[in-house]
Design an enzyme around this catalytic site. Structure first.
Site, PDB file in Angstrom:
ATOM      1  N   HIS A   1      55.756  -3.197  53.271  1.00 20.62           N
ATOM      2  CA  HIS A   1      55.412  -3.120  54.702  1.00 20.62           C
ATOM      3  C   HIS A   1      54.535  -4.289  55.140  1.00 20.62           C
ATOM      4  O   HIS A   1      53.901  -4.221  56.183  1.00 20.62           O
ATOM      5  CB  HIS A   1      54.743  -1.781  54.996  1.00 20.62           C
ATOM      6  CG  HIS A   1      55.641  -0.617  54.724  1.00 20.62           C
ATOM      7  ND1 HIS A   1      56.762  -0.337  55.470  1.00 20.62           N
ATOM      8  CD2 HIS A   1      55.633   0.311  53.733  1.00 20.62           C
ATOM      9  CE1 HIS A   1      57.386   0.720  54.982  1.00 20.62           C
ATOM     10  NE2 HIS A   1      56.713   1.129  53.908  1.00 20.62           N
TER      11      HIS A   1
ATOM     12  N   GLU B   1      34.981  -9.122  42.189  1.00 23.28           N
ATOM     13  CA  GLU B   1      33.525  -9.294  42.296  1.00 23.28           C
ATOM     14  C   GLU B   1      32.955 -10.157  41.179  1.00 23.28           C
ATOM     15  O   GLU B   1      31.956 -10.829  41.372  1.00 23.28           O
ATOM     16  CB  GLU B   1      32.789  -7.956  42.391  1.00 23.28           C
ATOM     17  CG  GLU B   1      32.823  -7.091  41.171  1.00 23.28           C
ATOM     18  CD  GLU B   1      32.103  -5.759  41.379  1.00 23.28           C
ATOM     19  OE1 GLU B   1      31.063  -5.725  42.036  1.00 23.28           O
ATOM     20  OE2 GLU B   1      32.612  -4.746  40.853  1.00 23.28           O
TER      21      GLU B   1
ATOM     22  N   GLU C   1      40.015   0.053  42.225  1.00 24.10           N
ATOM     23  CA  GLU C   1      38.815  -0.210  41.436  1.00 24.10           C
ATOM     24  C   GLU C   1      39.012  -1.448  40.553  1.00 24.10           C
ATOM     25  O   GLU C   1      38.117  -2.286  40.427  1.00 24.10           O
ATOM     26  CB  GLU C   1      38.450   1.035  40.602  1.00 24.10           C
ATOM     27  CG  GLU C   1      37.302   0.865  39.638  1.00 24.10           C
ATOM     28  CD  GLU C   1      35.994   0.416  40.273  1.00 24.10           C
ATOM     29  OE1 GLU C   1      35.870   0.402  41.511  1.00 24.10           O
ATOM     30  OE2 GLU C   1      35.088   0.029  39.508  1.00 24.10           O
TER      31      GLU C   1
ATOM     32  N   CYS D   1       0.849  -1.191   0.000  1.00 21.80           N
ATOM     33  CA  CYS D   1       0.000   0.000   0.000  1.00 21.80           C
ATOM     34  C   CYS D   1       0.882   1.237   0.000  1.00 21.80           C
ATOM     35  O   CYS D   1       2.098   1.163   0.161  1.00 21.80           O
ATOM     36  CB  CYS D   1      -0.871   0.012   1.243  1.00 21.80           C
ATOM     37  SG  CYS D   1      -1.714  -1.545   1.490  1.00 21.80           S
TER      38      CYS D   1
ATOM     39  N   LYS E   1      22.612  -5.106  42.883  1.00 22.71           N
ATOM     40  CA  LYS E   1      22.949  -3.848  42.220  1.00 22.71           C
ATOM     41  C   LYS E   1      22.706  -2.644  43.121  1.00 22.71           C
ATOM     42  O   LYS E   1      23.464  -1.703  43.133  1.00 22.71           O
ATOM     43  CB  LYS E   1      22.119  -3.736  40.934  1.00 22.71           C
ATOM     44  CG  LYS E   1      22.432  -2.514  40.096  1.00 22.71           C
ATOM     45  CD  LYS E   1      23.802  -2.638  39.462  1.00 22.71           C
ATOM     46  CE  LYS E   1      24.242  -1.396  38.729  1.00 22.71           C
ATOM     47  NZ  LYS E   1      25.700  -1.378  38.547  1.00 22.71           N
TER      48      LYS E   1
ATOM     49  N   TRP F   1      -3.677  -1.998  -1.512  1.00 24.15           N
ATOM     50  CA  TRP F   1      -3.517  -3.219  -2.287  1.00 24.15           C
ATOM     51  C   TRP F   1      -3.958  -4.337  -1.335  1.00 24.15           C
ATOM     52  O   TRP F   1      -3.283  -4.636  -0.359  1.00 24.15           O
ATOM     53  CB  TRP F   1      -2.057  -3.385  -2.690  1.00 24.15           C
ATOM     54  CG  TRP F   1      -1.803  -4.566  -3.570  1.00 24.15           C
ATOM     55  CD1 TRP F   1      -1.974  -4.651  -4.913  1.00 24.15           C
ATOM     56  CD2 TRP F   1      -1.295  -5.839  -3.153  1.00 24.15           C
ATOM     57  NE1 TRP F   1      -1.627  -5.888  -5.372  1.00 24.15           N
ATOM     58  CE2 TRP F   1      -1.205  -6.641  -4.311  1.00 24.15           C
ATOM     59  CE3 TRP F   1      -0.926  -6.391  -1.930  1.00 24.15           C
ATOM     60  CZ2 TRP F   1      -0.753  -7.961  -4.275  1.00 24.15           C
ATOM     61  CZ3 TRP F   1      -0.477  -7.706  -1.894  1.00 24.15           C
ATOM     62  CH2 TRP F   1      -0.393  -8.478  -3.063  1.00 24.15           C
TER      63      TRP F   1
ATOM     64  N   LYS G   1      36.775  -4.816  40.674  1.00 25.08           N
ATOM     65  CA  LYS G   1      36.093  -5.358  39.490  1.00 25.08           C
ATOM     66  C   LYS G   1      36.439  -6.827  39.328  1.00 25.08           C
ATOM     67  O   LYS G   1      35.575  -7.667  39.117  1.00 25.08           O
ATOM     68  CB  LYS G   1      36.571  -4.576  38.268  1.00 25.08           C
ATOM     69  CG  LYS G   1      35.649  -3.992  37.303  1.00 25.08           C
ATOM     70  CD  LYS G   1      34.501  -3.158  37.682  1.00 25.08           C
ATOM     71  CE  LYS G   1      34.099  -2.996  39.084  1.00 25.08           C
ATOM     72  NZ  LYS G   1      33.125  -2.027  39.438  1.00 25.08           N
TER      73      LYS G   1
ATOM     74  N   ASN H   1       0.566   0.179   6.497  1.00 22.78           N
ATOM     75  CA  ASN H   1       1.161  -0.535   5.381  1.00 22.78           C
ATOM     76  C   ASN H   1       1.875  -1.756   5.943  1.00 22.78           C
ATOM     77  O   ASN H   1       2.746  -1.616   6.800  1.00 22.78           O
ATOM     78  CB  ASN H   1       2.174   0.412   4.696  1.00 22.78           C
ATOM     79  CG  ASN H   1       2.769  -0.188   3.457  1.00 22.78           C
ATOM     80  OD1 ASN H   1       2.357  -1.273   3.041  1.00 22.78           O
ATOM     81  ND2 ASN H   1       3.717   0.498   2.855  1.00 22.78           N
ATOM     82  N   GLY H   2       1.500  -2.937   5.534  1.00 15.94           N
ATOM     83  CA  GLY H   2       2.127  -4.141   6.079  1.00 15.94           C
ATOM     84  C   GLY H   2       1.054  -5.091   6.575  1.00 15.94           C
ATOM     85  O   GLY H   2      -0.139  -4.860   6.364  1.00 15.94           O
TER      86      GLY H   2
ATOM     87  N   ARG I   1       1.422   1.589  -6.273  1.00 18.91           N
ATOM     88  CA  ARG I   1       1.621   0.638  -5.178  1.00 18.91           C
ATOM     89  C   ARG I   1       0.358  -0.142  -4.847  1.00 18.91           C
ATOM     90  O   ARG I   1       0.387  -1.097  -4.070  1.00 18.91           O
ATOM     91  CB  ARG I   1       2.090   1.382  -3.921  1.00 18.91           C
ATOM     92  CG  ARG I   1       3.416   2.063  -4.094  1.00 18.91           C
ATOM     93  CD  ARG I   1       3.715   2.904  -2.896  1.00 18.91           C
ATOM     94  NE  ARG I   1       3.975   2.070  -1.729  1.00 18.91           N
ATOM     95  CZ  ARG I   1       5.179   1.760  -1.286  1.00 18.91           C
ATOM     96  NH1 ARG I   1       6.236   2.223  -1.911  1.00 18.91           N
ATOM     97  NH2 ARG I   1       5.337   0.997  -0.234  1.00 18.91           N
TER      98      ARG I   1
HETATM   99  C1  F6R Z   1      30.905  -2.484  42.352  1.00 19.75           C
HETATM  100  C2  F6R Z   1      29.698  -1.777  42.687  1.00 19.75           C
HETATM  101  C3  F6R Z   1      29.482  -1.407  44.098  1.00 19.75           C
HETATM  102  C4  F6R Z   1      28.748  -0.072  44.207  1.00 19.75           C
HETATM  103  C5  F6R Z   1      28.377   0.205  45.664  1.00 19.75           C
HETATM  104  C6  F6R Z   1      27.732   1.561  45.820  1.00 19.75           C
HETATM  105  O1  F6R Z   1      30.985  -2.741  40.989  1.00 19.75           O
HETATM  106  O2  F6R Z   1      28.872  -1.505  41.852  1.00 19.75           O
HETATM  107  O3  F6R Z   1      30.671  -1.372  44.800  1.00 19.75           O
HETATM  108  O4  F6R Z   1      29.578   0.931  43.712  1.00 19.75           O
HETATM  109  O5  F6R Z   1      27.488  -0.774  46.113  1.00 19.75           O
HETATM  110  O6  F6R Z   1      26.597   1.677  45.029  1.00 19.75           O
HETATM  111  P1  F6R Z   1      26.037   3.071  44.606  1.00 19.75           P
HETATM  112  O7  F6R Z   1      27.047   3.725  43.731  1.00 19.75           O
HETATM  113  O8  F6R Z   1      24.757   2.773  43.885  1.00 19.75           O
HETATM  114  O9  F6R Z   1      25.819   3.851  45.871  1.00 19.75           O
END
Ligand code: F6R
Length: 553
Positions: free
Chosen positions: A453, A437, A430, A2, A548, A73, A434, A99-100, A27
């Site tokens: 030390h 964890e 850091e 169409c 998280k 169509w 990483k 269209n579709g 079309r």
């Molecule tokens: C490590 C990680 C945690 C957060 C911590 C604080 O990868 O994500 O160490 O950084 O739990 O969390 P926020 O930044 O949300 O206060």
């Protein structure tokens, strides 16, 4: 097959739509129609046959500055006036051309639209009726995080402590514990549903690592004013300028970002900074200066340990700035000021892009504060951050090399140590976090000079030592520390920066501004951790024992 046209403007749309449809007639030409809208409402004209027939059916007395048109169509339903588009929902609220093919139209009709009387045999009418049904249905949802319900709404109302909520299909009533009704306007969650999808990536963590150059560029944009100068809210700058000492309070990765932030603020803005782990601060508050300003760094904005400190210092009458990725989060709401990270949702439990976003925002805060305090920096931060973003891209593109480093040093090891001096030490902390964890390798970060030390006792044959060498003033010292561990059997992986490299280095990061080097240097560490975890069959995005958003003490 169409054809579709549309117009919105100041002229009468009918003739423009009809002429457009004539051009599209190749079309499909079994039927055609237009729907135009003016102050009186929507007027639909449709006819079986060619556009010429449609022209005859159009009421020329209707003048309308917007409209849509369609030439058909036939697929679902014979060519007829009823089956010609546009189709309207029963009430006439929605008008649609399409269209579709809607392949599941029969299922939709059966499951959701049994009570609707259809005017046509088309699949298109099912959609327009469904839209009307959903729009009229009325629903409310509850969720711990807006992203959970993004597929159905972008409108949210926050619930505060000591409030109750009654949710019905028709409405939401918030009350205090005393029964008082609270009026609170909804806010629009500025999240893109695609931000919370993995796309073609095997893991969120890898996607989020790759997003870092974009995030830094976005932050530059978000913090620039119309003259392309870096800009921070005047109230925040006032608070920064008034403070005789800044107390950064955070946990985990955000705490590590705070350590680098201290370096930015002290070096550029010349304000003394202390960085504290939130869970320690709340039970062991240091002696505060006369005019403290508190900066809370928190990706989620919900971390209970940080919030406990925020509540304490607010009771003492101090001001707080929260640097967070989540607008409207608890820490943001309860602080006096907020700076947003603009990193987009971070889904992988291990924080990556939020960390670099925290560094970028802290660097901007430090540089703009310096300017407010009359301190002239001899570099342009926007330019330097742009170089950082480009360098991040180069590093993210070097995944094969990162994987080979992970395999060479971390495939089977029980433990690993990260060493560095100055900001490299903070990046090492850091990097170690990483790695531990997500791969469960016992990884620890140390200041290069501190090893002898005590920690050096842990070095055995082949113990991996990841050493960072991005700082000129400590380059010789950190290399000396590497020699000390190599003499005891360690397997060194030196990551240096262009200009400071030697032949023994395993990886050389392109040159960036030395103080900003953590933003670049962390990327190889993130990627090495990712590949180490992958090759050790770990659940990269959801490592064991973690969450998280840590909303308990
Ligand atoms: C490590 C990680 C945690 C957060 C911590 C604080 O990868 O994500 O160490 O950084 O739990 O969390 P926020 O930044 O949300 O206060």
């Amino acid at each position: 097959m169409c054809g579709i046209v549309g117009y919105i403007g100041t002229e009468d749309s009918k003739e423009i739509l009809l002429r457009g449809l004539e051009k599209l007639e190749y079309r499909g030409y079994d039927s055609a129609g237009i729907a135009v809208v003016n102050n009186e409402g929507v007027h639909v004209f449709k006819e079986k046959g060619r556009i010429a027939e449609l022209r005859q059916a159009v009421d020329n007395s209707v003048v309308a500055p917007a409209g849509i048109g369609h030439t058909r169509w036939a697929t679902h339903g014979v060519p007829s006036q009823e089956n010609a588009h546009p189709h309207q929902s029963t009430s006439g609220r929605f008008t649609l051309v399409h269209n579709g093919v809607i392949e599941n139209y029969a299922i939709l009709k059966r499951e959701y639209l049994q009570d609707v009387t259809f005017k046509s045999e088309t699949d298109t009418e099912v959609i327009v009726q469904l839209i009307e049904k959903i729009a009229a249905e009325g629903f409310n949802v509850v969720a711990s995080d807006a992203m959970a319900m993004l597929q159905v709404t972008d409108q949210y109302v926050e619930l505060m402590d000591k409030e109750t909520v009654i949710v019905t299909k028709e409405g939401v009533t918030i009350k205090t514990l005393d029964g008082e009704v609270v009026e609170r306007a909804p806010y629009t969650a500025e999240l893109d549903a695609s931000d919370i999808e993995k796309g073609t990536y095997p893991h969120y963590m890898l996607k989020e690592i790759d997003e870092q150059p974009l995030v830094v560029r976005k932050i530059i944009q978000e913090y620039q004013n119309e003259n392309n100068e870096l800009h921070i809210d005047a109230d925040i700058l006032g608070a920064m300028d008034e403070a005789d000492r800044i107390y950064i309070v955070a946990c985990g990765t955000s705490y590590h970002a705070g350590l680098v932030g201290k370096q930015f603020i002290e070096t550029w803005a010349k304000v003394p900074v202390e960085v504290h782990v939130a869970s320690e601060f709340s039970y062991n508050m240091p002696l505060l200066s006369e005019k403290p300003l508190f900066i809370f760094i928190s990706q989620s904005g919900e971390t209970a340990d940080s919030r406990a400190v925020l509540v304490q210092i607010k009771e003492l009458g101090y001001k707080a700035l929260t640097i967070t990725n989540v607008p409207g989060s608890t820490l943001s709401r309860e602080s006096d000021y907020t700076l947003l990270l603009h990193a987009g949702p971070e889904i992988a439990v291990a924080s990556t892009k939020a960390y670099t976003a925290q560094l970028a925002v802290l660097s901007i805060l430090a540089a703009v504060t310096a300017k407010t305090r009359g301190i002239e920096l001899e570099f342009d931060l926007v330019q330097e951050l742009a170089i950082v973003a480009n360098t991040m891209e180069v590093l993210c593109d070097d995944k094969e090399e990162m994987e080979s480093i992970a395999l060479q040093f971390l495939a089977t090891t029980r433990n690993a140590f990260f060493i560095g001096r100055s900001v490299d030490y903070y990046v090492g902390l850091e990097g170690a976090l990483k790695l531990k964890e997500i791969s469960y390798i016992q990884a620890e970060g140390f200041a290069g000079g501190e090893l002898k030390h005590g920690t050096i006792a842990l070095i055995e044959n082949n113990t991996p030592i990841i050493a960072l060498a991005t700082q000129e003033h400590v380059n010789l010292s950190i290399r000396g520390n590497v020699k000390e561990v190599v003499a005891r059997g360690a397997n060194p992986c030196i990551i240096s920066m262009k200009g400071l490299e030697t032949e023994e280095d395993r990886y050389v990061i392109p040159k960036v501004h030395e103080t900003l080097s953590p933003l670049a240097a962390v990327i190889p560490l993130q990627l090495i951790s990712y590949y180490a975890a992958l090759h050790r069959d770990c659940d990269v995005d959801k490592p064991r024992n973690l969450a998280k958003s840590v909303t308990v003490e």
